[in-house]
Design a protein around this motif. Structure first.
Motif, PDB file in Angstrom:
ATOM      1  N   SER A  17      32.031  47.177  33.450  1.00  0.00           N
ATOM      2  CA  SER A  17      32.746  45.987  33.901  1.00  0.00           C
ATOM      3  C   SER A  17      31.816  44.775  33.894  1.00  0.00           C
ATOM      4  CB  SER A  17      33.296  46.200  35.318  1.00  0.00           C
ATOM      5  OG  SER A  17      32.228  46.234  36.255  1.00  0.00           O
ATOM      6  N   LYS A  18      32.406  43.597  33.927  1.00  0.00           N
ATOM      7  CA  LYS A  18      31.615  42.370  33.991  1.00  0.00           C
ATOM      8  C   LYS A  18      30.793  42.342  35.274  1.00  0.00           C
ATOM      9  CE  LYS A  18      35.270  40.005  31.474  1.00  0.00           C
ATOM     10  NZ  LYS A  18      36.355  39.001  31.571  1.00  0.00           N
ATOM     11  N   GLU A  45      32.510  34.654  40.385  1.00  0.00           N
ATOM     12  CA  GLU A  45      33.303  34.465  39.173  1.00  0.00           C
ATOM     13  C   GLU A  45      32.481  33.774  38.098  1.00  0.00           C
ATOM     14  OE1 GLU A  45      36.347  35.625  38.373  1.00  0.00           O
ATOM     15  OE2 GLU A  45      36.092  36.747  40.241  1.00  0.00           O
ATOM     16  N   LYS A 105      30.500  36.342  36.279  1.00  0.00           N
ATOM     17  CA  LYS A 105      31.320  37.095  35.326  1.00  0.00           C
ATOM     18  C   LYS A 105      31.585  36.267  34.069  1.00  0.00           C
ATOM     19  CE  LYS A 105      33.688  39.591  39.052  1.00  0.00           C
ATOM     20  NZ  LYS A 105      34.996  39.820  39.705  1.00  0.00           N
ATOM     21  N   ARG A 106      31.836  34.976  34.248  1.00  0.00           N
ATOM     22  CA  ARG A 106      32.038  34.110  33.098  1.00  0.00           C
ATOM     23  C   ARG A 106      30.759  34.020  32.270  1.00  0.00           C
ATOM     24  NH1 ARG A 106      35.211  32.833  30.160  1.00  0.00           N
ATOM     25  NH2 ARG A 106      35.113  30.568  30.062  1.00  0.00           N
ATOM     26  N   GLU A 166      30.625  36.827  29.908  1.00  0.00           N
ATOM     27  CA  GLU A 166      31.487  36.585  28.748  1.00  0.00           C
ATOM     28  C   GLU A 166      30.786  35.710  27.716  1.00  0.00           C
ATOM     29  OE1 GLU A 166      35.096  34.871  30.165  1.00  0.00           O
ATOM     30  OE2 GLU A 166      35.632  36.598  31.413  1.00  0.00           O
ATOM     31  N   THR A 204      36.152  44.910  23.630  1.00  0.00           N
ATOM     32  CA  THR A 204      36.572  44.343  24.904  1.00  0.00           C
ATOM     33  C   THR A 204      37.730  45.177  25.443  1.00  0.00           C
ATOM     34  OG1 THR A 204      35.955  42.094  24.270  1.00  0.00           O
ATOM     35  CG2 THR A 204      37.528  42.329  26.086  1.00  0.00           C
ATOM     36  N   ARG A 246      40.440  44.840  27.835  1.00  0.00           N
ATOM     37  CA  ARG A 246      41.040  43.679  28.502  1.00  0.00           C
ATOM     38  C   ARG A 246      41.243  43.918  29.993  1.00  0.00           C
ATOM     39  NH1 ARG A 246      42.912  39.386  26.181  1.00  0.00           N
ATOM     40  NH2 ARG A 246      42.958  40.432  24.144  1.00  0.00           N
ATOM     41  N   GLY A 247      40.770  42.958  30.770  1.00  0.00           N
ATOM     42  CA  GLY A 247      40.922  43.037  32.213  1.00  0.00           C
ATOM     43  C   GLY A 247      39.910  43.929  32.904  1.00  0.00           C
ATOM     44  N   VAL A 248      39.021  44.581  32.120  1.00  0.00           N
ATOM     45  CA  VAL A 248      38.052  45.500  32.717  1.00  0.00           C
ATOM     46  C   VAL A 248      36.630  45.132  32.341  1.00  0.00           C
ATOM     47  CG1 VAL A 248      37.359  47.912  32.980  1.00  0.00           C
ATOM     48  CG2 VAL A 248      39.771  47.342  32.617  1.00  0.00           C
ATOM     49  N   TYR A 255      33.592  45.958  28.900  1.00  0.00           N
ATOM     50  CA  TYR A 255      33.178  46.192  27.513  1.00  0.00           C
ATOM     51  C   TYR A 255      32.666  47.626  27.346  1.00  0.00           C
ATOM     52  CZ  TYR A 255      33.053  41.097  27.813  1.00  0.00           C
ATOM     53  OH  TYR A 255      33.373  39.789  28.029  1.00  0.00           O
TER      54      TYR A 255
END
Length: 268
Positions: free
Chosen positions: A206-207, A225, A228-229, A232, A254, A256-258, A260
């Motif tokens: 997860s991020k 947050e 986390k960005r 990305e 990726t 999605r929503g979780v 990598y």
């Protein structure tokens, strides 16, 4: 490789009071500091002193912090921490895209800044000193079962231990990444993220996990947050350097929503 005898930090900050505060924080952490008040002098100081860490103000007369970061990144792999009063997400992303390893908003807490610096320094040293068996063991303990669930295949090239996935190879011992017999130049943060994904195989990271991994392995660290960005952005930069595309990934998927994970191994 930096020696423990040359713990130099460059401070690029136009505010004299903040410049002195940064010098105090860094010197308490065991660094010898070189202080500069603008981007041009800062670039020259990094070139001359080859610092381990550089702190960089965004809003400065002359060339701003974003342009200064780009110029520094053209020749130096110093840990680059940008400091600014701007708290907008676009500014954080712009700083990371310019080559910063971390982005801290003012007013900052000296203790947190020092902890971030120490965490960044600790991560590469741990990665370089751990053996392939230790890395594999850590991944084995956490990964799920399945035919393609394991970490990247361990290979050997020269004297270093390498991990390989679909032609992409990484050596933790040598801090090198190779693709099609050519070295790929990555920032420390990009290398550490790729190393974590290669060690995890098909297990999703997860991020939050990845952001925490870059901060510290010794204690809990609050992941915002913005952190986390930042992951990305770092992953996007890593993919760009590898020539990987999220829509048709060869190495990094990726979820999605979780987070990598590595792509599945090629058949045959």
């Amino acid at each position: 490789m930096y020696s423990t005898e040359s713990r130099i930090a460059v401070v690029i900050e136009d505010d004299a009071d903040i410049r002195q505060l940064l010098a105090t924080v860094l010197e308490q952490a065991g660094f010898e500091t070189v202080l500069t008040g603008n981007g041009a002098d800062g670039v020259n100081a990094v070139r001359e002193h080859n610092p381990i860490v550089t702190t960089l103000d965004v809003s400065m007369p002359g060339i701003d912090g974003f342009e200064t970061a780009k110029q520094i990144r053209a020749f130096s792999s110093t840990y680059l921490i940008m400091l600014t009063a701007r708290a907008e997400e676009i500014d954080t992303l712009q700083g990371l895209e310019a080559g910063a390893d971390d982005y801290v908003t003012k007013p900052f807490r000296p203790r947190e800044l020092r902890a971030r610096i120490e965490a960044m320094l600790r991560r590469p040293r741990a990665g370089a000193e751990s053996t392939g068996a230790e890395a594999a063991g850590a991944a084995d303990a956490a990964r799920p079962s399945g035919p393609d669930a394991g970490p990247a295949t361990a290979t050997t090239e020269g004297s270093g231990d390498w991990r390989e996935h679909r032609g992409l190879r990484l050596s933790s011992a040598e801090r090198r990444v190779r693709l099609d017999d050519a070295d790929i130049e990555l920032t420390r943060t990009e290398f550490n993220l790729l190393e974590a994904l290669l060690s995890s195989g098909r297990r999703v990271r997860s991020k939050t996990e990845l952001a925490g991994l870059l901060r510290t392995e010794d204690s809990a660290f609050y992941v915002s947050e913005a952190d986390k960005r930042a992951i990305e952005v770092h992953l996007a930069n890593l993919r760009r350097k590898l020539g990987d595309f999220p829509s048709t990934p060869r190495w990094i998927e990726t979820v999605r929503g979780v987070g990598y994970r590595l792509t599945a191994r090629e058949e045959g």
